[in-house]
Design an enzyme around this catalytic site. Structure first.
Site, PDB file in Angstrom:
ATOM      1  N   HIS A  22      -4.559   6.467  -0.055  1.00 27.71           N
ATOM      2  CA  HIS A  22      -4.455   7.566  -0.177  1.00 27.71           C
ATOM      3  C   HIS A  22      -5.711   8.303  -0.575  1.00 27.71           C
ATOM      4  O   HIS A  22      -6.034   9.212  -0.086  1.00 27.71           O
ATOM      5  CB  HIS A  22      -3.502   7.960  -1.611  1.00 27.71           C
ATOM      6  N   HIS A  73      -3.181   0.346  -1.412  1.00 25.82           N
ATOM      7  CA  HIS A  73      -2.148   1.415  -1.039  1.00 25.82           C
ATOM      8  C   HIS A  73      -2.940   2.646  -1.539  1.00 25.82           C
ATOM      9  O   HIS A  73      -3.021   3.865  -0.994  1.00 25.82           O
ATOM     10  CB  HIS A  73      -1.012   1.067  -1.587  1.00 25.82           C
ATOM     11  N   GLU A  74      -3.218   2.593  -3.015  1.00 25.89           N
ATOM     12  CA  GLU A  74      -3.858   3.748  -3.573  1.00 25.89           C
ATOM     13  C   GLU A  74      -5.196   4.347  -3.021  1.00 25.89           C
ATOM     14  O   GLU A  74      -5.403   5.446  -2.863  1.00 25.89           O
ATOM     15  CB  GLU A  74      -3.986   3.442  -5.032  1.00 25.89           C
TER      16      GLU A  74
END
Ligand SMILES: [Zn+2]
Length: 376
Positions: free
Chosen positions: A71, A67-68
């Protein structure tokens, strides 16, 4: 964020593990191995609950990293460099070296995380369907991971800044109004509101126990709310700082009256004989050979008062080779960013080989307070 272990560099991004991560890792593993799996699959052998529990926890954290990373990689593709990713008790946080300058970049970067979690959730749904009638432990693991990844995406899409949803919300406001500051103000206020609602909800759960929820869920919800409220206020302050520093140079925000003191003065002598009388808060520590280091109040606060008599300033100063140096014409905002990035609290301003002043977080704060009081 301090107290984090370095895991190494991948994709040019530093990965860090905050110590609170271990708490949540143990908590999730225990919850899965003691409650979740035994409840749904009562006939597994005991060791299997723990093996599957640990693997599931690790895959959950891999999902958070993905997820990170989504980004970070989308951010980088749009010109926003990411320095590090830290895993901690509430998941992950990416440290960007600066904020997006265009609404579109922020929208893409903020949306990438939840989109990634939804895709991972979907993949685990498929894995669950394929293994449901053949490999039960894998199916159980996939079911929980599908659920938690979708939950992660939904939680992050709550429109309160600095959650991803809050960033998406801000970028849309920014696009419509063209006003970055106003958009941030609204999005962080909504973020604080969401935080308060979570705290209220948590308190209600603790006292009323609706839907069979226990006091621990309530406490946890209130804790997350408190964290969100704090993060939203901090984000708002940070944006205000940035706004106010825009257009100023290092020489305009530095303190130029830092007296020179010898390195062998004790802390007690310095405090009693100098700081109390003159009110000065920064010092250049110099010997015959030149400047050795810089001393500010934070250095003094770092040692207990009973040791002030026996501690010389050279022992607690920040040595010159540990300092990053600013130029007088450098813009103040980039200095603040450099301080945040290197986690330092002071930078000397150097011109033609000599220190002409010092910029500290305190001096920046004072500068901003004076300017806002004068309405500048
Ligand atoms: Zn995210």
């Amino acid at each position: 964020m301090g107290n984090a272990f370095n895991l190494g560099n991948f994709f040019g991004i530093q990965f860090r593990l905050h110590y609170t991560w271990f708490i949540i890792f143990i908590l999730i593993t225990a919850l899965l191995s003691w409650r979740v799996f035994p409840f749904s699959y009562p006939d597994w052998p005991l060791a299997l609950y723990w093996v599957i529990g640990i693997i599931t926890s690790l895959l959950f954290f891999a999902s958070v990293v993905a997820h990170e990373l989504a980004h970070s990689l989308v951010g980088r593709a749009n010109g926003i460099p990411v320095k590090s990713i830290t895993l901690f008790i509430f998941g992950g946080v990416s440290l960007m070296t600066r904020e997006a300058t265009r609404a579109r970049d922020e929208l893409l970067m903020a949306g990438a995380g939840p989109a990634c979690s939804l895709v991972i959730g979907g993949l685990f749904v498929l894995l669950h369907l394929f293994t449901r009638s053949t490999i039960e432990p894998v199916a159980a693991m996939a079911y929980w991971l599908a659920y938690i990844n979708v939950a992660l995406a939904i939680f992050n899409l709550i429109p309160g800044f600095p959650l991803d949803g809050g960033r998406v919300f801000r970028s849309l406001l920014w696009r419509v109004t063209g006003n970055y500051k106003l958009s941030t103000q609204i999005a962080t206020r909504v973020g604080q509101g969401v935080g308060y609602l979570f705290i209220l909800g948590g308190i209600l759960i603790v006292f009323l126990r609706p839907f069979g929820l226990d006091w621990f869920s309530g406490l946890w919800l209130a804790f997350i709310g408190w964290f969100l409220e704090n993060a939203a206020s901090a984000s708002y302050r940070q944006v205000q700082w940035r706004e106010a520093l825009q257009g100023f140079s290092a020489s305009q925000v530095m303190t130029s009256d830092c007296p020179v003191i010898p390195p062998n003065v004790t802390v007690n002598q310095l405090v009693q004989g100098y700081i109390f009388i003159s009110g000065r808060q920064c010092f250049l520590v110099a010997d015959k050979g030149g400047i050795e280091g810089v001393l500010v109040l934070d250095n003094i606060k770092s040692i207990p008062q009973q040791n002030w008599n026996v501690t010389q300033v050279r022992e607690i100063m920040t040595p010159i080779d540990k300092l990053k140096i600013a130029r007088p014409d450098q813009d103040a905002l980039s200095i603040l960013e450099q301080m945040d990035e290197s986690e330092i609290n002071q930078m000397p301003v150097v011109s033609e080989g000599g220190i002409i002043g010092l910029i500290t977080r305190d001096s920046l704060m004072r500068f901003l307070r004076i300017h806002s009081e004068l309405g500048m």
